[in-house]
Design a protein around this motif. Structure first.
Motif: not given
Length: 130
Positions: A75-80, A82-90, A105-114
């Motif tokens: 599960h190490s990739n999932r934790d990593n 999550d940190e990337k997602i938090e950084a994009l949200i910030a 909006d571009a960041i929201r779309d990028e996250l939605a694609a993931q």
């Protein structure tokens, strides 16, 4: 789900039973690993990028739970992630405060694609996997 995907999900249930039975039989890890292998083999032959999300999720959850029993799920990739997602949200929040809505909006779309769904609340942004 297609008929083939439904058969795959049913097969994973059968293999989970085989897995449990193998471990109950004097901790027969060889047969338990065979059950996991059979799930992976059929999954690779059945699922692709056009597969139903429900089928992919069901197989993923079943396989992960079996791997967890043996302690071999990573599960190490999932934790990593999550940190990337938090950084994009910030970064998105900073763009919104700077009134750079195109970037937000571009960041929201990028996250939605993931497969990440954002929800703006009074207390801040929350996110979940779809």
């Amino acid at each position: 789900m297609s008929q083939e995907e439904k058969k795959l999900v049913a097969f994973t249930e059968e293999q989970q039973t085989a897995f449990t039975d193998a471990l109950a039989d004097d901790l027969n890890t060889a047969d338990a690993l065979t059950a996991i292998y059979e799930i992976v083999r059929l999954t690779n032959a059945t699922l692709n990028e056009d597969s139903a999300k429900e089928a992919v999720q069901a197989v993923y959850e079943r396989l992960t739970s079996l791997l967890d029993v043996l302690g071999i799920a990573d599960h190490s990739n999932r934790d990593n992630l999550d940190e990337k997602i938090e950084a994009l949200i910030a970064e998105r929040e900073a763009a919104r405060k700077a009134k750079d809505f195109a970037k937000a909006d571009a960041i929201r779309d990028e996250l939605a694609a993931q497969g990440i769904q954002l929800k703006d609340t009074r207390t801040g942004v929350t996110w979940s996997r779809e």
